[in-house]
Scaffold this active site. Structure first.
Site, short mmCIF file in Angstrom:
data_model
loop_
_atom_site.label_atom_id
_atom_site.label_comp_id
_atom_site.label_asym_id
_atom_site.label_seq_id
_atom_site.Cartn_x
_atom_site.Cartn_y
_atom_site.Cartn_z
N CYS A 344 20.48 29.91 27.98
CA CYS A 344 19.93 31.24 27.71
C CYS A 344 20.83 32.34 28.25
O CYS A 344 20.50 33.02 29.23
CB CYS A 344 18.53 31.32 28.30
SG CYS A 344 17.47 30.08 27.54
N GLU A 345 21.99 32.47 27.63
CA GLU A 345 22.97 33.50 27.95
C GLU A 345 23.72 33.80 26.66
O GLU A 345 24.13 32.86 25.97
CB GLU A 345 24.03 32.98 28.93
CG GLU A 345 23.54 32.53 30.27
CD GLU A 345 23.64 33.62 31.33
OE1 GLU A 345 24.23 34.69 31.04
OE2 GLU A 345 23.11 33.38 32.41
N TYR A 373 39.67 21.44 33.77
CA TYR A 373 38.74 22.54 34.02
C TYR A 373 37.54 22.50 33.07
O TYR A 373 37.00 23.51 32.67
CB TYR A 373 39.48 23.90 33.96
CG TYR A 373 40.66 23.92 34.89
CD1 TYR A 373 40.49 23.97 36.27
CD2 TYR A 373 41.97 23.84 34.41
CE1 TYR A 373 41.57 23.94 37.13
CE2 TYR A 373 43.06 23.81 35.26
CZ TYR A 373 42.86 23.87 36.63
OH TYR A 373 43.92 23.84 37.48
C1 LIG Z 1 45.06 25.38 40.52
C2 LIG Z 1 46.31 25.13 41.26
C3 LIG Z 1 47.31 24.31 40.73
C4 LIG Z 1 47.21 23.70 39.35
O1 LIG Z 1 47.27 24.65 38.36
P1 LIG Z 1 47.42 24.19 36.83
O2 LIG Z 1 47.51 25.45 36.09
O3 LIG Z 1 46.22 23.40 36.49
O4 LIG Z 1 48.67 23.39 36.75
C5 LIG Z 1 48.43 24.06 41.49
N1 LIG Z 1 48.58 24.61 42.72
C6 LIG Z 1 47.64 25.42 43.26
C7 LIG Z 1 47.87 25.97 44.61
C8 LIG Z 1 46.50 25.70 42.55
O5 LIG Z 1 45.57 26.51 43.09
#
Ligand SMILES: *Cc1c(COP(=O)(O)O)cnc(C)c1O
Length: 422
Positions: A344-345, A373
């Site tokens: 509900c958004e 992600y």
């Molecule tokens: C999130 C993150 C990554 C990985 O980033 P990607 O874009 O998924 O490769 C690497 N190092 C740090 C410090 C992060 O916060």
């Protein structure tokens, strides 16, 4: 490396597995990850790094599923963690502590202590206050912490604002001027060996220029430190390599990426650390979901799926594009839909005015590029249980996370019956 682009694969199968049968077996929404695709990505990056003293520390937050981390461990990768929870995930999957680096602006005392006890390779330190906390906690434990300073190089990664981390206004890292003061005061640290540099400028990066610029700044600082007699044992170049979410996305080839690193860090003879997350897993994952119904609105038609923003937050969070493809072998006429979930958004929208083969209730649909992600950012918002996850490997499939039950979702909640004061 010749990774098949997703659109050359038949849309009824993924890593040799019949997706209709898979969804019939496990229900939807269902995350499915290709082990072969992940191994290919790892191998491609390892090939590009051949001959270098380099450790790939997979960023666990992209997808911390145990079976995914076990693939990383089997391939000899380390881990980049951002919490004690991720530390435990990495250790339980068999990633050796000496290949684990700990990043993040808000490590708490317990997390720092746990990481020291586990014997991780190093902390990527994001503030002076954190440096002092690590010094204090390591002192209390009679341990020596190894640390790298996270440099904020003030470079625009040319990506979405919410996943850009290397501009001076972002919360991450410290300026080179501040890092210089840390090294100048290095002798006052008795329980921290500050001998590393770290930089991570953002995510979903599709251009080499921001990398080049950031690494040139880090390299200039490393040379300055070397000339001042400060040994630098490791340089961690972070993650951020972008992936192909839609037609027209041109990604960076690993060989070109590594060439930029080699050029910028020419003469550096310490250890190189890399922290890719998305690059290793995003395109290896699909979210399988069924069409609940077609709703004919005044202005548009809505394709209502049984997956929602709680399962996959990226579209609502970043306006991210994901290809949406019916799992079907037959040719169909095109239709235009707003593709939405049941939450509900209004923000629970996967795509607006998207041209798709016409769908009907009950059809199976896959949302591509969801290996990173996706499940790791999922919630139970609207009291929707976490989706199941399966790993695919050359025609075989294994359940790696069963669908959350209602009891599991509600576990830990209770009535306010045990009142206390103070
Ligand atoms: C999130 C993150 C990554 C990985 O980033 P990607 O874009 O998924 O490769 C690497 N190092 C740090 C410090 C992060 O916060």
């Amino acid at each position: 490396m010749n990774l098949p682009t997703m659109d050359t694969l038949p849309s009824t199968h993924f890593d040799g597995v019949d997706l209709l049968a898979l969804a019939g077996r496990h229900g939807t929404p269902l995350y499915a990850y290709s082990a072969s695709a992940i191994r290919q990505r790892i191998a491609g990056l390892q090939l590009a790094l051949h001959g270098m003293d380099a450790t790939i520390c997979y960023a666990v937050k992209a997808n911390g599923s145990r079976a995914i981390l076990e693939l990383m461990a089997q391939a000899g990768l380390g881990a980049d963690i951002v919490s004690a929870g991720e530390l435990q995930r990495a250790l339980r999957a068999g990633i050796p502590p000496e290949r684990i680096v700990f990043s993040g602006v808000g490590k708490n005392d317990d997390e720092i202590g746990e990481a020291l006890a586990a014997g991780i390779q190093r902390f990527n330190v994001e503030s002076l206050d954190e440096l002092h906390a690590i010094e204090r906690i390591a002192g209390e434990r009679g341990a020596t912490a190894r640390a790298a300073v996270r440099i904020n190089p003030d470079v625009d990664a040319l990506t979405h604002a919410k996943i850009s981390t290397g501009k001076s206004e972002n919360k991450f890292g410290v300026s080179i001027a501040e890092a210089r003061r840390w090294f100048d005061a290095r002798a006052t640290l008795r329980h921290v060996r500050l001998d590393g540099l770290h930089v991570h400028i953002g995510s979903q990066i599709l251009s080499l220029e921001p990398y080049r610029l950031a690494l040139q700044r880090v390299a200039a600082f490393w040379r300055e430190l070397r000339d001042a007699g400060h040994p630098v044992a490791s340089i961690d170049v972070g993650g951020g390599l972008g992936v192909r979410y839609r037609d027209g996305d041109v990604t960076i080839a690993p060989a070109d990426y590594v060439a930029v690193i080699r050029e910028a860090l020419a003469g550096f003879d310490g250890r190189l650390l890399l922290e890719p997350g998305r690059y290793l897993v995003a395109e290896a994952g699909v979210l399988l979901t069924r069409v609940l119904r077609i709703k004919h609105g005044e202005a548009r038609d809505f394709l209502v799926l049984d997956a929602a923003m709680n399962d996959l937050a990226r579209p609502s969070l970043y306006d991210a594009w994901h290809d949406i493809v019916p799992v079907s072998g037959e040719a169909r006429p095109q239709a235009i839909y707003d593709v939405v979930g049941p939450v509900c958004e209004t923000g629970d929208t996967f795509a607006q005015a998207r041209a798709l083969p016409a769908c009907a209730a009950g059809d199976l649909v896959m949302i591509r590029g969801t290996g990173a992600y996706g499940a790791s950012m999922a919630s139970t918002y609207n009291s929707r249980p976490l989706a199941a996850e399966v790993l695919l490997d050359h025609g075989r499939h294994a359940l790696i996370r069963r669908r959350q039950t209602l009891d599991e979702m509600l576990a830990g909640e209770q009535s306010a019956s045990q009142w206390e004061t103070t």
